[in-house]
Motif scaffolding. Sequence first.
Motif, PDB file in Angstrom:
ATOM      1  N   VAL A   1     -17.826  -2.594  10.701  1.00  0.00           N
ATOM      2  CA  VAL A   1     -16.707  -3.003   9.849  1.00  0.00           C
ATOM      3  C   VAL A   1     -16.914  -4.434   9.377  1.00  0.00           C
ATOM      4  N   SER A   2     -16.918  -4.610   8.061  1.00  0.00           N
ATOM      5  CA  SER A   2     -17.129  -5.938   7.496  1.00  0.00           C
ATOM      6  C   SER A   2     -15.821  -6.720   7.368  1.00  0.00           C
ATOM      7  N   SER A   3     -14.771  -6.071   6.837  1.00  0.00           N
ATOM      8  CA  SER A   3     -13.511  -6.780   6.635  1.00  0.00           C
ATOM      9  C   SER A   3     -12.349  -5.797   6.614  1.00  0.00           C
ATOM     10  N   ILE A   4     -11.152  -6.329   6.917  1.00  0.00           N
ATOM     11  CA  ILE A   4      -9.913  -5.558   6.843  1.00  0.00           C
ATOM     12  C   ILE A   4      -8.941  -6.352   5.973  1.00  0.00           C
ATOM     13  N   THR A   5      -8.489  -5.725   4.897  1.00  0.00           N
ATOM     14  CA  THR A   5      -7.575  -6.383   3.960  1.00  0.00           C
ATOM     15  C   THR A   5      -6.264  -5.614   3.909  1.00  0.00           C
ATOM     16  N   ALA A   6      -5.150  -6.322   4.062  1.00  0.00           N
ATOM     17  CA  ALA A   6      -3.825  -5.718   3.940  1.00  0.00           C
ATOM     18  C   ALA A   6      -3.274  -5.997   2.546  1.00  0.00           C
ATOM     19  N   LEU A   7      -2.706  -4.983   1.908  1.00  0.00           N
ATOM     20  CA  LEU A   7      -2.166  -5.121   0.550  1.00  0.00           C
ATOM     21  C   LEU A   7      -0.732  -4.625   0.526  1.00  0.00           C
TER      22      LEU A   7
ATOM     23  N   HIS B   1      -2.046   3.842  -8.879  1.00  0.00           N
ATOM     24  CA  HIS B   1      -2.810   3.201  -9.960  1.00  0.00           C
ATOM     25  C   HIS B   1      -3.215   1.777  -9.556  1.00  0.00           C
ATOM     26  N   ALA B   2      -2.291   1.048  -8.917  1.00  0.00           N
ATOM     27  CA  ALA B   2      -2.588  -0.318  -8.498  1.00  0.00           C
ATOM     28  C   ALA B   2      -3.678  -0.337  -7.433  1.00  0.00           C
ATOM     29  N   LEU B   3      -3.580   0.555  -6.456  1.00  0.00           N
ATOM     30  CA  LEU B   3      -4.592   0.610  -5.403  1.00  0.00           C
ATOM     31  C   LEU B   3      -5.953   0.976  -5.989  1.00  0.00           C
ATOM     32  N   LYS B   4      -5.967   1.915  -6.909  1.00  0.00           N
ATOM     33  CA  LYS B   4      -7.236   2.313  -7.548  1.00  0.00           C
ATOM     34  C   LYS B   4      -7.897   1.114  -8.224  1.00  0.00           C
ATOM     35  N   LYS B   5      -7.104   0.339  -8.948  1.00  0.00           N
ATOM     36  CA  LYS B   5      -7.647  -0.822  -9.657  1.00  0.00           C
ATOM     37  C   LYS B   5      -8.205  -1.855  -8.677  1.00  0.00           C
ATOM     38  N   VAL B   6      -7.460  -2.136  -7.601  1.00  0.00           N
ATOM     39  CA  VAL B   6      -7.906  -3.116  -6.611  1.00  0.00           C
ATOM     40  C   VAL B   6      -9.167  -2.624  -5.903  1.00  0.00           C
TER      41      VAL B   6
END
Length: 261
Positions: free
Chosen positions: A65-71, A111-116
């Motif tokens: 695992v390289s990174s964990i990002t919370a959105l 749609h927002a998650l797809k773009k990110v």
Amino acid sequence: MRPTLPSLKYNILVPVKRSIDYAVKIRVASDGKGVDTNVKHSMNPFDEIAVEEAIRLREKKPSVVSSITALSIGPPKAADTIRTALAMGADSGIHITVPESTVVEPISVAHALKKVIEDKKFDLVIMGKQAIDDDSGSTGGMLAGMLGWGQGSFASKLEVEEGGKVNVTREIDGGLEKVEGKLPMIVTTDLRLNEPRYASLPNIMKAKKKKIETLKPEDLGLDFTPRFETISVSEPPKRQGGGKVESVDELVGKMKEAGLI
């Protein structure tokens, strides 16, 4: 679909939603078109499980695992939800800000998650199977469809192996179902997957220094205007009190009168 190479570190995205706390008694708003939101909020419980699972994956295999990002998508206060995920162990956050009164529908979230995901190059998305405020449970499936990725929904067990193989165990009627896939992938979490940890005080202090990137829908070329309008919201009818009967015959008679038998 972006190819996954063997022994490659992968980046995890965990969407987290600020929702009304599960212990709060819901009340209909004065305008009759929603619920009173001037109450305690916290991270959606299913999303807490998703954050915990991402952290456990890294603890089991830190070399993978390289990174964990919370959105999170929400008003300014949603930053507190991201900070909670950071205090649990996520590395960084992304906050897509919207006004307090904005209702962001599942299709807009997808749609927002797809773009990110496309911009930031994430390999695995772990998200709650549903939010406890609208109980939609549709964002994960829509996101997988938009990206053309495989999905493991309602996960009660998750294993990610080196080389990108993913094993997801799901609880179904009458037993368990195991599905296999390859990264990149969408996984939605169920209650029995794990029990989220409490953030320690040192980690809460460290979370204040972790980076949260702030974006607006227009930065992603998106419009969150709702496609649906809520006409009215009302409480369920109150239950009427019952009555006592003196015998079985009387009970049967009353059931016949009510048309139950």
